[in-house]
Design a protein around this motif. Structure first.
Motif, PDB file in Angstrom:
ATOM      1  N   HIS A  76      40.210  31.266  43.082  1.00  0.00           N
ATOM      2  CA  HIS A  76      40.990  32.523  43.645  1.00  0.00           C
ATOM      3  C   HIS A  76      40.046  33.705  43.811  1.00  0.00           C
ATOM      4  CE1 HIS A  76      44.817  31.000  42.241  1.00  0.00           C
ATOM      5  NE2 HIS A  76      44.682  30.856  41.090  1.00  0.00           N
ATOM      6  N   LEU A  77      38.606  33.514  43.210  1.00  0.00           N
ATOM      7  CA  LEU A  77      37.653  34.680  43.584  1.00  0.00           C
ATOM      8  C   LEU A  77      37.463  34.340  45.184  1.00  0.00           C
ATOM      9  CD1 LEU A  77      35.364  36.813  42.974  1.00  0.00           C
ATOM     10  CD2 LEU A  77      34.029  34.867  42.303  1.00  0.00           C
ATOM     11  N   LEU A 133      29.346  31.362  36.422  1.00  0.00           N
ATOM     12  CA  LEU A 133      30.053  32.358  35.883  1.00  0.00           C
ATOM     13  C   LEU A 133      31.083  32.304  34.717  1.00  0.00           C
ATOM     14  CD1 LEU A 133      31.179  33.823  39.449  1.00  0.00           C
ATOM     15  CD2 LEU A 133      29.142  34.653  38.001  1.00  0.00           C
ATOM     16  N   THR A 134      30.985  33.349  33.856  1.00  0.00           N
ATOM     17  CA  THR A 134      32.257  33.170  32.933  1.00  0.00           C
ATOM     18  C   THR A 134      33.505  33.969  33.388  1.00  0.00           C
ATOM     19  OG1 THR A 134      31.816  35.301  31.932  1.00  0.00           O
ATOM     20  CG2 THR A 134      30.711  33.454  31.065  1.00  0.00           C
ATOM     21  N   ASP A 135      34.560  33.451  32.691  1.00  0.00           N
ATOM     22  CA  ASP A 135      35.999  33.877  33.327  1.00  0.00           C
ATOM     23  C   ASP A 135      35.864  35.528  33.202  1.00  0.00           C
ATOM     24  OD1 ASP A 135      36.043  34.387  30.539  1.00  0.00           O
ATOM     25  OD2 ASP A 135      37.877  33.338  30.183  1.00  0.00           O
ATOM     26  N   GLN A 136      35.147  36.273  32.433  1.00  0.00           N
ATOM     27  CA  GLN A 136      35.123  37.637  32.422  1.00  0.00           C
ATOM     28  C   GLN A 136      34.349  38.276  33.610  1.00  0.00           C
ATOM     29  OE1 GLN A 136      36.429  40.227  30.510  1.00  0.00           O
ATOM     30  NE2 GLN A 136      35.694  41.369  32.351  1.00  0.00           N
ATOM     31  N   THR A 179      35.095  40.727  36.653  1.00  0.00           N
ATOM     32  CA  THR A 179      34.474  41.971  37.055  1.00  0.00           C
ATOM     33  C   THR A 179      34.020  41.787  38.683  1.00  0.00           C
ATOM     34  OG1 THR A 179      33.449  41.775  34.898  1.00  0.00           O
ATOM     35  CG2 THR A 179      32.286  42.958  36.502  1.00  0.00           C
ATOM     36  N   LEU A 180      33.734  40.661  39.025  1.00  0.00           N
ATOM     37  CA  LEU A 180      33.640  40.359  40.509  1.00  0.00           C
ATOM     38  C   LEU A 180      34.717  40.934  41.498  1.00  0.00           C
ATOM     39  CD1 LEU A 180      31.304  37.432  40.606  1.00  0.00           C
ATOM     40  CD2 LEU A 180      30.605  39.651  41.226  1.00  0.00           C
ATOM     41  N   ARG A 181      36.043  40.561  40.777  1.00  0.00           N
ATOM     42  CA  ARG A 181      37.277  40.759  41.732  1.00  0.00           C
ATOM     43  C   ARG A 181      37.524  42.362  41.499  1.00  0.00           C
ATOM     44  NH1 ARG A 181      41.840  36.436  41.152  1.00  0.00           N
ATOM     45  NH2 ARG A 181      42.620  37.432  43.110  1.00  0.00           N
TER      46      ARG A 181
END
Lengths: 241, 241
Positions: free
Chosen positions: B185-186, B222-225, B229-231
């Motif tokens: 998704h990212l 990456l973690t889900d958090q 944050t990136l999105r």
């Protein structure tokens, strides 16, 4: 020549520790010392005193205003810390760090290992800039490792990772290991004199006792000179007897 | 509990070094310190100062008149020395010594590692009583290792030989590693916004550039958090744009 790691001391407090770190760096073949805002300024005579034969590491040490400045040419930065940090970052043992540094060096990349001030260790803002945390395994009972000792272990692991010292050697110099024939003569000499002096009182115990005695000398990996010495000892004891 | 090795300092000169040795012994879980004729007598306040949190090692240290007395209960004695000695005796690295000590300990036998005075190192008459020489690999350019540093390396190797710290861990605490779906998704989000802003100027270069960008974020574990944050960052940049 491979790229050696740089050692970065961030805000070190005691000149003695800087000097001791410089000394042990050179013991393990590392000479690129970088200081970020040392507490007592620079140069520091106490650092020179403690460095002993590694004064050139102190003289060539570079001082920087910030960690960013100190790492201007560094591709891989490791943060040494004892405490577990609430930070998502790989934690490597000192040994694994050393292996990674050598592997980076083989790709032409430069690494640095950084250490925080004695009292508090590295700040999180510094650790954030590192790609990994380096951990020195210590006993849970007392985890507070002196700064120079921490530098020592990491430098030792780096040196050891590239060192091919055999783990065990026996150097007998110009001497020769005794031949099995010389050993056989020694055994025959000793056992014949023991027969003469009635050492083997019970004939049926003799084979086992002979084996035990032969094992003592076989285990000792004697040189030919030592075999001659032992035969001289036997002759001497027999004469006195 | 396994038999830990004893550390024997023969005629140590500086209280500071005795204290530093005691501290690093306890860092690596060793607490049996024995002193043979320390130069400045005993107790020594400088040793207490330098021991920091390891004062009990200093308080429990035992002083002996001779090496023979100090090794009364020792089955295996190792002599640490930097210089090559004209002596027919196995030479082991510190790492191999540590492995041997643990192996002896598993047989219920006790070992000790001894160190000589700072200036001269061990006398040959002391080395003769050891079954092997322990050697710490150092750079030929500067081989003079500080006494406490030598104690440190040997104790570190002993602790490491019995330690099962994984060589690399990544602790993400209560957080979750991002799922591949969240990453997908990212990527879709980022690439669609980049299409909107005409980032991929040359259509035939697009696939390779997309791969490069995906690799950056795949490598970061990456973690889900962090994905969220990136999105948020992407949304924010798009808005400002």
């Amino acid at each position: 020549m491979k790229n050696k790691p740089a050692i970065i001391l961030v805000s070190p407090q005691l000149g003695e520790n800087i000097g001791a770190a410089a000394r042990v760096m050179l013991n393990f073949g590392i000479d690129d010392l970088r200081l970020v805002t040392p507490r007592d300024g620079w140069p520091n005579p106490k650092a020179v005193d403690m460095a002993k034969g590694a004064k050139k590491v102190i003289e060539n040490a570079r001082v920087f205003e910030s960690l960013a400045d100190a790492t201007f040419d560094i591709n891989h930065l490791y943060a040494t810390t004892a405490r577990t940090r609430d930070m998502i970052k790989p934690t490597l043992t000192a040994k694994k760090t050393a292996q990674d540094i050598i592997s980076h060096s083989n790709s032409g990349e430069r690494s640095a290992i950084m250490f925080g001030p004695e009292r508090t260790g590295l700040e999180n803002e510094h650790i954030t800039l590192a790609e990994a945390i380096t951990y020195i395994p210590v006993a849970p009972e007392y985890t507070s490792l002196n700064l120079a000792q921490a530098v020592s272990i990491t430098c030792y692991e780096w040196f050891s990772a590239g060192d091919d010292t055999p783990e065990q050697i026996v150097d007998i110099g110009n001497l020769k290991q005794a031949s099995k024939e010389e050993l056989a003569h020694l055994f025959k000499h000793l056992e014949s004199e023991l027969d003469n002096t009635d050492f083997f009182k019970l004939p049926d115990k003799r084979p086992k006792m002979v084996n035990n005695i032969r094992n003592i000398f076989s285990r000792a990996n004697l040189t030919d000179q030592e075999v001659r010495t032992l035969r001289g000892i036997i002759r001497s004891l027999v004469t006195k007897h």
